[in-house]
Enzyme design. Sequence first.
Site, PDB file in Angstrom:
ATOM      1  N   GLY A  37       0.750  -1.257   0.146  1.00  0.00           N
ATOM      2  CA  GLY A  37       0.026  -0.276   0.208  1.00  0.00           C
ATOM      3  C   GLY A  37       0.811   1.371   0.280  1.00  0.00           C
ATOM      4  O   GLY A  37       0.748   2.378  -0.028  1.00  0.00           O
ATOM      5  N   SER A  38       2.103   0.961   0.093  1.00  0.00           N
ATOM      6  CA  SER A  38       2.773   2.438  -0.131  1.00  0.00           C
ATOM      7  C   SER A  38       2.965   3.087  -1.674  1.00  0.00           C
ATOM      8  O   SER A  38       3.494   4.322  -1.332  1.00  0.00           O
ATOM      9  CB  SER A  38       4.428   1.821  -0.076  1.00  0.00           C
ATOM     10  OG  SER A  38       5.005   1.309  -0.886  1.00  0.00           O
ATOM     11  N   LYS A  40       3.837   1.539  -4.579  1.00  0.00           N
ATOM     12  CA  LYS A  40       4.775   0.878  -5.461  1.00  0.00           C
ATOM     13  C   LYS A  40       4.525   0.994  -7.290  1.00  0.00           C
ATOM     14  O   LYS A  40       4.954   1.170  -7.756  1.00  0.00           O
ATOM     15  CB  LYS A  40       5.030  -0.260  -5.150  1.00  0.00           C
ATOM     16  CG  LYS A  40       6.215  -0.660  -3.840  1.00  0.00           C
ATOM     17  CD  LYS A  40       6.449  -1.909  -3.849  1.00  0.00           C
ATOM     18  CE  LYS A  40       5.216  -3.283  -3.078  1.00  0.00           C
ATOM     19  NZ  LYS A  40       4.353  -2.994  -2.136  1.00  0.00           N
ATOM     20  N   SER A 108       9.655  -6.956  -0.945  1.00  0.00           N
ATOM     21  CA  SER A 108      10.812  -7.174  -0.670  1.00  0.00           C
ATOM     22  C   SER A 108      11.291  -6.649   0.459  1.00  0.00           C
ATOM     23  O   SER A 108      12.457  -5.365   0.600  1.00  0.00           O
ATOM     24  CB  SER A 108      12.128  -6.787  -2.090  1.00  0.00           C
ATOM     25  OG  SER A 108      12.032  -5.181  -2.313  1.00  0.00           O
TER      26      SER A 108
END
Length: 200
Positions: A37-38, A40, A108
């Site tokens: 949810g950042s 990306k 990651s």
Amino acid sequence: MTKATNIVWHDSVVSKQDRLQLNGHQSPVLWFTGLSGSGKSTLTVALEKALYDQGIRTYRLDGDNIRHGLNNNLGFSPEDRKENIRRIGEVAKLMSDAGLITLTAFISPYQEDRDNVRQLLADGDFIEIYVKCSLEGCEQRDPKGLYQKARAGEIKGFTGIDAPYEQPVNPELTVDTEENTVEQSVANIIQYLKTRNYIK
Ligand code: PPS
């Protein structure tokens, strides 16, 4: 599983350098890392379009998509996440060799796994981009409702809740998605690529 033996590397006549010359740009891997949810996926989609519009050859590798195919036998244990990133690293290396700018969007979470991909690639071909957004911010967005499920105990080992995320120690770039618009972040990354002669 037994490892193959008696295998011999076979070189091509057309080299990576030939392909880069034909394309007119370098082929780094833009490795986006950050919490679920950042932002990306949103960023890689927008950046790929902007690069495409400038005549740059790209390919996007995205966590959710890759887990439907190549990595559909992997879950979210630390070992499986490691193997997920290892395979993506190998795929990204092939893409870089093919002359494409690869944009990867995977949580990651482990620095070691990201560093292993960096080691795998040629010098300067790994650009680690930290997609910075606080856990609170990601949880507020919760685009797939996964944080809610994780908080309710319906998902175990969810990154940021009961599984770790190691922030990049020394990323080439940080894009803060709580402070900047998608357009601003895309412009910053393109500026970085131009300044360092990855693209014209
Ligand atoms: S990892 O950690 O790099 O191997 O993960 P990745 O391949 O990027 O996959 C992350 C997406 O899978 C969904 N999902 C989870 N994420 C984190 N933890 C758990 N337990 C989990 N279960 C499912 C989620 O949709 C992630 O997508 P993004 O785009 O990051 O939100």
